[in-house]
Design a protein around this motif. Sequence first.
Motif, short mmCIF file in Angstrom:
data_model
loop_
_atom_site.label_atom_id
_atom_site.label_comp_id
_atom_site.label_asym_id
_atom_site.label_seq_id
_atom_site.Cartn_x
_atom_site.Cartn_y
_atom_site.Cartn_z
N LEU A 22 20.93 12.00 -1.68
CA LEU A 22 19.59 12.01 -1.10
C LEU A 22 19.54 11.16 0.16
CD1 LEU A 22 17.44 11.48 -4.35
CD2 LEU A 22 18.02 13.64 -3.24
N LYS A 23 18.71 11.56 1.10
CA LYS A 23 18.52 10.77 2.32
C LYS A 23 17.68 9.54 1.98
CE LYS A 23 16.54 11.01 6.97
NZ LYS A 23 15.81 11.87 7.95
N PRO A 24 18.14 8.35 2.34
CA PRO A 24 17.37 7.13 2.03
C PRO A 24 15.98 7.17 2.65
CG PRO A 24 19.60 6.57 2.72
CD PRO A 24 19.43 8.03 3.00
N GLY A 25 15.02 6.68 1.87
CA GLY A 25 13.64 6.64 2.33
C GLY A 25 12.89 5.55 1.60
N LYS A 26 11.67 5.86 1.21
CA LYS A 26 10.83 4.88 0.53
C LYS A 26 10.76 5.21 -0.96
CE LYS A 26 6.12 2.96 0.61
NZ LYS A 26 4.77 3.06 1.24
N PHE A 27 10.93 4.19 -1.81
CA PHE A 27 10.88 4.41 -3.25
C PHE A 27 9.87 3.49 -3.91
CE2 PHE A 27 13.82 0.80 -3.11
CZ PHE A 27 13.48 0.06 -4.24
N VAL A 28 9.45 3.88 -5.09
CA VAL A 28 8.69 3.00 -5.97
C VAL A 28 9.36 3.07 -7.34
CG1 VAL A 28 7.01 4.81 -6.57
CG2 VAL A 28 6.43 2.41 -6.94
N GLU A 29 9.64 1.90 -7.91
CA GLU A 29 10.23 1.84 -9.24
C GLU A 29 9.21 1.26 -10.20
OE1 GLU A 29 14.01 0.25 -11.90
OE2 GLU A 29 13.82 -0.45 -9.83
N ILE A 30 9.02 1.94 -11.31
CA ILE A 30 8.06 1.49 -12.32
C ILE A 30 8.84 0.88 -13.47
CG2 ILE A 30 6.16 2.16 -13.83
CD1 ILE A 30 7.22 4.55 -11.11
N GLY A 31 8.48 -0.38 -13.82
CA GLY A 31 9.19 -1.07 -14.88
C GLY A 31 10.61 -1.40 -14.48
N ALA A 50 8.49 -2.42 -6.46
CA ALA A 50 8.62 -2.35 -7.92
C ALA A 50 7.32 -2.81 -8.57
CB ALA A 50 9.76 -3.23 -8.39
N TYR A 51 6.93 -2.12 -9.63
CA TYR A 51 5.77 -2.50 -10.44
C TYR A 51 6.24 -2.91 -11.82
CZ TYR A 51 2.34 -0.51 -7.18
OH TYR A 51 1.55 -0.26 -6.09
N ASP A 52 5.65 -3.98 -12.35
CA ASP A 52 5.94 -4.38 -13.72
C ASP A 52 4.72 -5.06 -14.32
OD1 ASP A 52 8.87 -4.59 -15.26
OD2 ASP A 52 7.31 -5.88 -16.10
N LEU A 53 4.52 -4.86 -15.61
CA LEU A 53 3.37 -5.45 -16.29
C LEU A 53 3.56 -6.92 -16.59
CD1 LEU A 53 2.63 -2.61 -18.90
CD2 LEU A 53 1.36 -3.07 -16.78
N SER A 54 4.81 -7.37 -16.64
CA SER A 54 5.11 -8.74 -17.04
C SER A 54 5.26 -9.68 -15.85
CB SER A 54 6.41 -8.76 -17.86
OG SER A 54 6.88 -10.08 -18.02
N PRO A 55 4.44 -10.73 -15.77
CA PRO A 55 4.60 -11.72 -14.69
C PRO A 55 5.97 -12.39 -14.72
CG PRO A 55 2.45 -11.96 -15.75
CD PRO A 55 3.24 -11.01 -16.60
N THR A 56 6.52 -12.60 -15.92
CA THR A 56 7.84 -13.21 -16.04
C THR A 56 8.91 -12.32 -15.43
OG1 THR A 56 7.17 -14.34 -18.07
CG2 THR A 56 9.53 -14.16 -17.64
N VAL A 78 2.79 -7.15 -9.75
CA VAL A 78 2.46 -7.31 -11.17
C VAL A 78 1.22 -6.48 -11.44
CG1 VAL A 78 1.83 -8.89 -13.02
CG2 VAL A 78 3.38 -9.65 -11.22
N GLY A 79 1.34 -5.48 -12.31
CA GLY A 79 0.18 -4.67 -12.61
C GLY A 79 0.56 -3.28 -13.08
N ASP A 80 -0.45 -2.50 -13.36
CA ASP A 80 -0.29 -1.15 -13.88
C ASP A 80 -0.20 -0.17 -12.72
OD1 ASP A 80 -0.38 1.27 -15.18
OD2 ASP A 80 -2.18 0.82 -16.35
N TRP A 81 0.95 0.42 -12.55
CA TRP A 81 1.16 1.38 -11.46
C TRP A 81 0.17 2.54 -11.54
CZ3 TRP A 81 3.68 6.38 -12.09
CH2 TRP A 81 3.91 7.04 -10.88
N LEU A 82 -0.23 2.93 -12.74
CA LEU A 82 -1.12 4.07 -12.90
C LEU A 82 -2.49 3.85 -12.26
CD1 LEU A 82 -0.44 5.26 -16.57
CD2 LEU A 82 0.54 6.11 -14.44
#
Length: 256
Positions: A22-31, A50-56, A78-82
Amino acid sequence: MDVLPPGTILQLMYLRERISGLKPGKFVEIGAGAGHISHLLLSLGWRGKAYDLSPTTAETLRNRFAGQIANGSYDVVVGDWLTAPTEPCDLVISCMVMEHFDDEGQRAFILHGRNCLTTDGAMITIVPGSPAHWGIEDEIAGHYRRYSRETATSVFDQEGMNMVHISGLTYPVSNMLFPLSNFIVKRNESKKLSLSMIDRTKQSGIRGVPMKTTFPKALGLLLNERVMFPLHIVQKAFGNSDKAMVLYCETKRSQI
């Protein structure tokens, strides 16, 4: 460098092969967990968030990627991606995340990913496979299901996403280690069964279980991509096996 579990190494080896096309671009990773996938993408020239629910977990990611955050190629939320605003991106990626949602949440997850994708963007979702292998790890991690190839294809299709590539991963390594894995998880993490599903989910991103998720440095002589390359060839050869305990799902928006 941390010594990774054999299943994680095999998943990353497979993912690298697919992402390299794939050609590099912009991504979002959940968890994002410990950040292994984010690290892979950044090393291949991608930029993202990146999104994650855990502050740690988020703090761990910020420490690991301090340089990339400073130069603007990466961010951690930190938060809910949805509930986050729709952000156009070329890749929506998650590993062992979608199974944490109930049916309504699963639908919302796929739809939000679809709405975020650019025209030629891809959604890569790695989920637990082989429903016959439901075990205590699914319980303590807060899973709602394991997927067969048919159910995975169907849930994406129902939300307007076309399965362009699906493959079973980590077979037969994970299958051989399954009884031992269940024993280790039961001994070390059974207390998590008293937690709510959301709290189990929050704690599933980074787990410190000896000989399950963490390994002595000396084992790095065996647990590395060079030594495990033959097993990578084997997992690809058995990609159609219904017994594979991990499913790689690559989808794109259906042309309607």
